[in-house]
Design an enzyme around this catalytic site. Sequence first.
Site, PDB file in Angstrom:
ATOM      1  N   ARG A  24       0.816  -1.213   0.000  1.00 32.02           N
ATOM      2  CA  ARG A  24       0.000   0.000   0.000  1.00 32.02           C
ATOM      3  C   ARG A  24       0.856   1.273   0.000  1.00 32.02           C
ATOM      4  O   ARG A  24       0.447   2.303   0.522  1.00 32.02           O
ATOM      5  CB  ARG A  24      -0.980   0.011   1.186  1.00 32.02           C
ATOM      6  N   ARG A  28      -2.300   6.879   0.291  1.00 31.94           N
ATOM      7  CA  ARG A  28      -2.484   6.873   1.739  1.00 31.94           C
ATOM      8  C   ARG A  28      -1.701   7.941   2.490  1.00 31.94           C
ATOM      9  O   ARG A  28      -2.257   8.923   2.910  1.00 31.94           O
ATOM     10  CB  ARG A  28      -2.142   5.505   2.313  1.00 31.94           C
ATOM     11  N   ARG A  37      -5.967  13.442  -4.316  1.00 30.54           N
ATOM     12  CA  ARG A  37      -7.184  12.884  -3.761  1.00 30.54           C
ATOM     13  C   ARG A  37      -8.277  13.956  -3.620  1.00 30.54           C
ATOM     14  O   ARG A  37      -9.463  13.645  -3.687  1.00 30.54           O
ATOM     15  CB  ARG A  37      -6.821  12.325  -2.398  1.00 30.54           C
ATOM     16  N   ASP A  73      -7.008  -0.969  -7.458  1.00 31.58           N
ATOM     17  CA  ASP A  73      -7.590  -1.595  -6.274  1.00 31.58           C
ATOM     18  C   ASP A  73      -8.059  -2.994  -6.622  1.00 31.58           C
ATOM     19  O   ASP A  73      -8.397  -3.268  -7.779  1.00 31.58           O
ATOM     20  CB  ASP A  73      -8.770  -0.772  -5.735  1.00 31.58           C
ATOM     21  N   TYR A 150     -15.970  -9.151  -0.051  1.00 31.95           N
ATOM     22  CA  TYR A 150     -16.588  -7.845  -0.331  1.00 31.95           C
ATOM     23  C   TYR A 150     -17.856  -7.989  -1.155  1.00 31.95           C
ATOM     24  O   TYR A 150     -18.835  -7.270  -0.946  1.00 31.95           O
ATOM     25  CB  TYR A 150     -15.589  -6.923  -1.043  1.00 31.95           C
TER      26      TYR A 150
HETATM   27  O1  CP3 Z   1      -0.054  -1.094  -2.738  1.00 31.47           O
HETATM   28  C1  CP3 Z   1      -0.460  -0.055  -3.276  1.00 31.47           C
HETATM   29  O2  CP3 Z   1      -0.238   1.057  -2.822  1.00 31.47           O
HETATM   30  C2  CP3 Z   1      -1.160  -0.154  -4.609  1.00 31.47           C
HETATM   31  C3  CP3 Z   1      -2.542   0.237  -4.587  1.00 31.47           C
HETATM   32  C4  CP3 Z   1      -3.555  -0.569  -3.786  1.00 31.47           C
HETATM   33  C5  CP3 Z   1      -4.741   0.017  -3.289  1.00 31.47           C
HETATM   34  N1  CP3 Z   1      -5.518  -0.978  -2.775  1.00 31.47           N
HETATM   35  C6  CP3 Z   1      -5.088   1.452  -3.367  1.00 31.47           C
HETATM   36  C7  CP3 Z   1      -6.088   1.996  -2.446  1.00 31.47           C
HETATM   37  C8  CP3 Z   1      -3.595  -1.936  -3.487  1.00 31.47           C
HETATM   38  C9  CP3 Z   1      -2.570  -3.024  -3.734  1.00 31.47           C
HETATM   39  C10 CP3 Z   1      -4.846  -2.175  -2.842  1.00 31.47           C
HETATM   40  C11 CP3 Z   1      -5.281  -3.513  -2.426  1.00 31.47           C
HETATM   41  C12 CP3 Z   1      -6.474  -3.653  -1.586  1.00 31.47           C
HETATM   42  N2  CP3 Z   1      -7.654  -2.957  -1.645  1.00 31.47           N
HETATM   43  C13 CP3 Z   1      -6.642  -4.667  -0.605  1.00 31.47           C
HETATM   44  C14 CP3 Z   1      -5.621  -5.732  -0.281  1.00 31.47           C
HETATM   45  C15 CP3 Z   1      -4.491  -5.238   0.547  1.00 31.47           C
HETATM   46  C16 CP3 Z   1      -4.825  -4.964   1.997  1.00 31.47           C
HETATM   47  O3  CP3 Z   1      -4.478  -3.863   2.428  1.00 31.47           O
HETATM   48  O4  CP3 Z   1      -5.323  -5.848   2.669  1.00 31.47           O
HETATM   49  C17 CP3 Z   1      -7.918  -4.511  -0.041  1.00 31.47           C
HETATM   50  C18 CP3 Z   1      -8.528  -5.361   1.054  1.00 31.47           C
HETATM   51  C19 CP3 Z   1      -8.551  -3.437  -0.725  1.00 31.47           C
HETATM   52  C20 CP3 Z   1      -9.937  -2.915  -0.529  1.00 31.47           C
HETATM   53  C21 CP3 Z   1      -9.927  -1.492  -0.122  1.00 31.47           C
HETATM   54  N3  CP3 Z   1      -9.649  -0.445  -0.977  1.00 31.47           N
HETATM   55  C22 CP3 Z   1     -10.179  -0.945   1.170  1.00 31.47           C
HETATM   56  C23 CP3 Z   1     -10.496  -1.752   2.398  1.00 31.47           C
HETATM   57  C24 CP3 Z   1     -10.058   0.449   1.060  1.00 31.47           C
HETATM   58  C25 CP3 Z   1     -10.359   1.516   2.089  1.00 31.47           C
HETATM   59  C26 CP3 Z   1      -9.422   1.766   3.135  1.00 31.47           C
HETATM   60  C27 CP3 Z   1      -7.945   1.706   2.795  1.00 31.47           C
HETATM   61  O5  CP3 Z   1      -7.311   2.730   2.539  1.00 31.47           O
HETATM   62  O6  CP3 Z   1      -7.435   0.586   2.811  1.00 31.47           O
HETATM   63  C28 CP3 Z   1      -9.675   0.740  -0.266  1.00 31.47           C
HETATM   64  C29 CP3 Z   1      -9.374   2.052  -0.825  1.00 31.47           C
HETATM   65  C30 CP3 Z   1      -7.988   2.286  -1.303  1.00 31.47           C
HETATM   66  N4  CP3 Z   1      -7.324   1.462  -2.157  1.00 31.47           N
HETATM   67  C31 CP3 Z   1      -7.186   3.418  -1.029  1.00 31.47           C
HETATM   68  C32 CP3 Z   1      -5.989   3.250  -1.750  1.00 31.47           C
HETATM   69  C33 CP3 Z   1      -4.835   4.193  -1.846  1.00 31.47           C
HETATM   70  C34 CP3 Z   1      -7.577   4.592  -0.159  1.00 31.47           C
HETATM   71  C35 CP3 Z   1      -8.387   5.516  -0.970  1.00 31.47           C
HETATM   72  C36 CP3 Z   1      -8.225   6.896  -0.506  1.00 31.47           C
HETATM   73  O7  CP3 Z   1      -8.619   7.161   0.628  1.00 31.47           O
HETATM   74  O8  CP3 Z   1      -7.703   7.669  -1.291  1.00 31.47           O
END
Ligand code: CP3
Length: 349
Positions: A24, A28, A37, A73, A150
Site C-alpha cells: 500500500r 495513503r 485525492r 484496487d 466484499y
Molecule cells: O499497494 C499499493 O499502494 C497499490 C494500490 C492498492 C490500493 N488498494 C489502493 C487503495 C492496493 C494493492 C490495494 C489492495 C487492496 N484494496 C486490498 C488488499 C491489501 C490490503 O491492504 O489488505 C484490499 C482489502 C482493498 C480494498 C480497499 N480499498 C479498502 C479496504 C479500502 C479503504 C481503506 C484503505 O485505505 O485501505 C480501499 C481504498 C484504497 N485502495 C485506497 C488506496 C490508496 C484509499 C483511498 C483513498 O482514501 O484515497
Amino acid sequence: MKNDLLLKALSGKPAERPPVWMMRQAGRYLPQYMKLREQYGFFERCQTPELACEITLQPVDIIGVDAAILFSDILVVPQAMGLEVQLIESKGPFLPDPIRTEADLQRLFIPDVHEKLQYVFDAIQLIKKELNDRVPLIGFAGAPWTILCYMVQGKGSKTFDEAKAFCYTQPQLAHQLLQMITNTTIAYLEGQVEAGADVIQIFDSWGGLLGPADFEAISLKYIRQIVNALKDKVPVIIFAKGAWHALESMAATGAQGLGIDWCITPQMARSLAGNKVTLQGNFDPAKLLSPVPVIKKEVKEMLFAFGSERHIVNLGHGILPNVPVDHARAFVDTVKEWRNSGSNNAHFD
Ligand code: CP3
C-alpha cells in the site's frame, strides 16, 4: 533493469542486499497523493492512466523503494463482473447490491478484461515507459476468497460473517462464484503481464479468517489455479494474511514468493515454507509510528532474523495512513545500508 534486486530475490539469486518495498505504498500517507485525492474521485484516479502512473511513481521518487506497485484496487474486479462498487470517504468500500442468492449471481458475468479493464493495461504500459527500467513493476489482484468477502458482505468487516455464512450455507453457489472470480482474475493478471507487469502479487487479506481446512477448500484451491496459470511467465507472490498454517501448501503451489505478517517469526515461517521460496515481510506497520531510532533498530533485528537469503523486506500488511513520511524513509534507508556478505555473515556499513 537497473535495479533488479526484487527479481533476484524472487529467483533465489545472490545480491548485495534484499529489496525493500511497502504494501500500500502508493497513496495513503504521501502528501503528494493527498493533493490528487482532493481533485479526483478514487475510481477516477484508478481509471485515468496518467493519474495511476503519477501515483505509482510517487513512492519510487519520494521514498526510494526498490519496486513500484500499480496504483489500482482489488475491487476493480467485482466492478468488471457487473457489480457496483463505491468507495466512501473514511468508511471504505461499499457495494450497494451484494451477492446473497442464486438470482444475485445471475447478475454477474465473466467479462472480456480488454473491454472492462483496458484502463489498467494502459496504465501499466504508461508506467513501464515512465519507469524506464529503474525498478520492476508489481501488478496485483485480490485472491478470490477476499473478493468474495466484499461481494457478499457488501462492505468491510472484522469477521466477514455474511461472507462465511454464504460459503457455509450455500456452498455450491459460493464455489460457482469463486470459480467465476478465478477465471476473471486469471485473464486480468495475464493482461497485466502482457502489458508489462514484472511481478504479480495476490492479496488474500482475509485468508486468516478461515481455519486450515476451509482455507484450503475456499481460498487456496483457487489461488493455486491462478498461480498455475502465471508462475512460468512471471514471478508470483502470495500474501495470505494470517494464514501462516498454510505456508507449506502455499510454497507447494510453485509461487516464487510468500508474504508473512508480524505474528510469526521469520524462523518459524522459513521452517514451514522450506528453502525453495522467497519470504516477504514482516514489519508490524504500526511500528512505523515509533521514533526513527527505534524503527532503525527493529528493522536491523528483522534483517538479522531473516538472514540474507531469499528475503524481500516489507511490512506485514499495508502502510497506515498516519505514518510520517520520514519514518517510511527510515524503514527503506535502513535496508539500503545493509550489505550481504556471504549467507550467514550479513552486516551494516
Ligand atoms: O499497494 C499499493 O499502494 C497499490 C494500490 C492498492 C490500493 N488498494 C489502493 C487503495 C492496493 C494493492 C490495494 C489492495 C487492496 N484494496 C486490498 C488488499 C491489501 C490490503 O491492504 O489488505 C484490499 C482489502 C482493498 C480494498 C480497499 N480499498 C479498502 C479496504 C479500502 C479503504 C481503506 C484503505 O485505505 O485501505 C480501499 C481504498 C484504497 N485502495 C485506497 C488506496 C490508496 C484509499 C483511498 C483513498 O482514501 O484515497
